[in-house]
Write a protein that holds these residues in place. Structure first.
Motif, PDB file in Angstrom:
ATOM      1  N   LYS A  81      51.046  20.918  18.630  1.00  0.00           N
ATOM      2  CA  LYS A  81      51.293  21.864  19.727  1.00  0.00           C
ATOM      3  C   LYS A  81      51.360  23.277  19.148  1.00  0.00           C
ATOM      4  N   LYS A  83      51.237  27.568  19.118  1.00  0.00           N
ATOM      5  CA  LYS A  83      51.994  28.570  19.870  1.00  0.00           C
ATOM      6  C   LYS A  83      51.400  28.830  21.251  1.00  0.00           C
ATOM      7  N   ARG A  84      50.092  28.676  21.358  1.00  0.00           N
ATOM      8  CA  ARG A  84      49.456  28.959  22.650  1.00  0.00           C
ATOM      9  C   ARG A  84      49.524  27.787  23.633  1.00  0.00           C
ATOM     10  N   ASN A  86      50.154  25.682  26.559  1.00  0.00           N
ATOM     11  CA  ASN A  86      50.526  25.970  27.952  1.00  0.00           C
ATOM     12  C   ASN A  86      50.836  27.440  28.227  1.00  0.00           C
ATOM     13  N   THR A  87      50.323  28.339  27.390  1.00  0.00           N
ATOM     14  CA  THR A  87      50.555  29.765  27.663  1.00  0.00           C
ATOM     15  C   THR A  87      49.594  30.286  28.733  1.00  0.00           C
ATOM     16  N   LYS A  88      48.416  29.656  28.816  1.00  0.00           N
ATOM     17  CA  LYS A  88      47.470  30.048  29.862  1.00  0.00           C
ATOM     18  C   LYS A  88      47.692  29.198  31.090  1.00  0.00           C
ATOM     19  N   LYS A  89      47.761  29.843  32.234  1.00  0.00           N
ATOM     20  CA  LYS A  89      47.986  29.140  33.487  1.00  0.00           C
ATOM     21  C   LYS A  89      46.732  29.202  34.349  1.00  0.00           C
ATOM     22  N   ILE A 115      46.332  22.037  23.781  1.00  0.00           N
ATOM     23  CA  ILE A 115      46.613  23.421  24.163  1.00  0.00           C
ATOM     24  C   ILE A 115      46.999  23.574  25.628  1.00  0.00           C
ATOM     25  N   TYR A 116      46.799  22.498  26.411  1.00  0.00           N
ATOM     26  CA  TYR A 116      47.209  22.558  27.819  1.00  0.00           C
ATOM     27  C   TYR A 116      47.494  21.148  28.290  1.00  0.00           C
ATOM     28  N   GLN A 418      39.925  32.873  24.124  1.00  0.00           N
ATOM     29  CA  GLN A 418      40.909  33.751  23.493  1.00  0.00           C
ATOM     30  C   GLN A 418      41.066  35.054  24.290  1.00  0.00           C
TER      31      GLN A 418
END
Length: 418
Positions: A81, A83-84, A86-89, A115-116, A418
């Motif tokens: 997992k 750092k990114r 689930n940072t993008k929604k 990443i998600y 990115q």
């Protein structure tokens, strides 16, 4: 009671009696047909669909059928997992789209990382659900392993070498390659709605071997793409005959324990101590389905081990020359794997009837898993456009792929951007 009211009420009662007798007669006729034809599986189908408010099979039906367990890896490998994570929604529009199709899981993996991860409804990280036809690709991978081990001689070996029923009646011409191509020329009816189809009987019935043995050869094999679950079921029986192991045991030994799986998987059987429904019905978590995608992404390699031989993965991805119902060349199906080649770098994916997708994009080191209860229909060429060569040239690479596939790929790529 006034005479007029009494007359009306008497008419209503006569009508209700007629309707009741009519329905009773229809019910009796249906039951007589089921008994005389031996299609007792229809009772089970009705009990687990219409009587529970469903129009067809669901993705959480593990416990209504017997099953075999496929044990997880002894040394599990957690997805990283970063750092990114689930940072993008997803946008409100995309979220609405996922919900409209009754999505239950949407995951995106990049390399060794997740990443998600998004679950909906009752689904969660430990939930196992039905792969439906996505399991067909797993069966294909096992065929490659069995050939590499010398258990199966070659892709062009006749199916009749393993199944006596395929040594006559034109069926002796069918090879393992033909089955993988979905070009066997058998008369299997692939229908998700007809209760009398082979699909319904294979899902709810109790004699898969008898069902596939009864199939008749009606066209020359190897020439025409005709998607049939019976082909996959035949491959399952061939693997069992060649290896001397159940499909579940072979999958556990040769795949599931070698790709770092975190959870046990399960394969539905036609009856207690019976045969796996090789054409569907492998239950696993979304994260572990992602490992199948990663294995395909890496051309059969996991870590330092070549789990599925490289030569076979290359053969799996090669598009055989076949005719199609739409009149365009075969741009969509390899050996039991879906492909989209309408761009510079191809995309490979496993697909199930309710929108089970395991999508591998090797050029981007990306895997997308989508699980749910609905799927869009395949893209077809409208009748009025079949003579319009310009239109066909524009759409030919998309024919046979559902529109939601492209949406899920777009979403996954955006999340990875990115």
């Amino acid at each position: 009671m006034p005479k007029r009211t009494s007359t009306i009420w008497s008419g209503i009662k006569r009508t209700l009696r007629f309707v009741a007798y009519f329905l009773l007669a229809i019910t009796l006729l249906i039951n007589v047909y089921i008994v005389l034809s031996g299609r007792f599986y229809i009772y089970k189908g009705v009990r687990h669909t219409y009587l529970v408010g469903q129009a067809g099979p669901g993705i959480y039906e593990l416990n209504i059928f017997p099953y075999n367990t496929i044990s997880k890896a002894e040394k599990t490998e957690k997805w990283v997992k970063p750092k990114r994570f689930n940072t993008k929604k997803l946008s409100a529009k995309d979220t609405k789209y996922l919900k409209k199709l009754d999505t239950r899981a949407f995951l995106v993996f990049h390399g060794d990382s997740i990443i998600y991860e998004n679950y909906m409804g009752e689904h969660h990280v430990n939930t196992v659900s039905n792969s439906f036809s996505a399991a067909k690709t797993v069966v294909a991978l096992l065929v490659g392993v069995a050939i590499e081990e010398g258990k199966i001689k070659s892709l062009d070996e006749p199916a009749g070498n393993y199944l006596k029923a395929y040594n006559s009646g034109g069926k002796e011409k069918i090879t393992i390659r033909h089955l993988l191509m979905m070009a066997s020329g058998l008369d299997w009816e692939e229908s998700a709605s007809n209760p009398l189809s082979e699909n319904a009987e294979s899902y709810y019935g109790t004699d898969l071997l008898g069902l596939v043995n009864r199939q008749q050869a009606i066209t020359q094999p190897g020439k025409h793409f005709n998607y049939q679950s019976g082909n996959s079921q035949l491959l399952g029986f061939i693997i069992e005959k060649a290896t001397g192991k159940t499909l579940s045991d072979y999958a556990q030994e040769k795949l599931w324990k070698k790709i770092g799986t975190e959870h046990d998987a399960y394969w539905s059987l036609d009856k207690e101590n019976g045969d796996e429904k090789a054409f569907c019905c492998m239950y696993a978590t979304a994260r572990d389905f992602g490992r199948i995608g990663k294995l395909i992404l890496q051309k059969g390699k996991w870590g330092n081990a070549q789990v599925v031989p490289l030569w076979y993965m290359q053969e799996l991805e090669r598009l055989p020359e076949m005719s199609t119902d739409e009149g365009v060349p075969n741009y969509r199906y390899g050996l039991h794997i879906w492909e989209y080649v309408g761009e510079k770098n191809p995309i490979y994916y496993c697909r199930g009837i309710k929108g089970q997708y395991v999508i591998s994009i090797p050029s981007e080191n990306l895997v997308i898993v989508r699980l749910g209860l609905q799927r869009k229909k395949d893209i077809t060429i409208p009748e009025i456009k079949k003579n319009n060569q310009k239109y066909i040239d524009q759409i030919k690479y998309k024919v046979g792929h559902p529109s939601d596939f492209f949406e899920f790929v777009r979403m996954g790529r955006w999340i990875n951007s990115q």
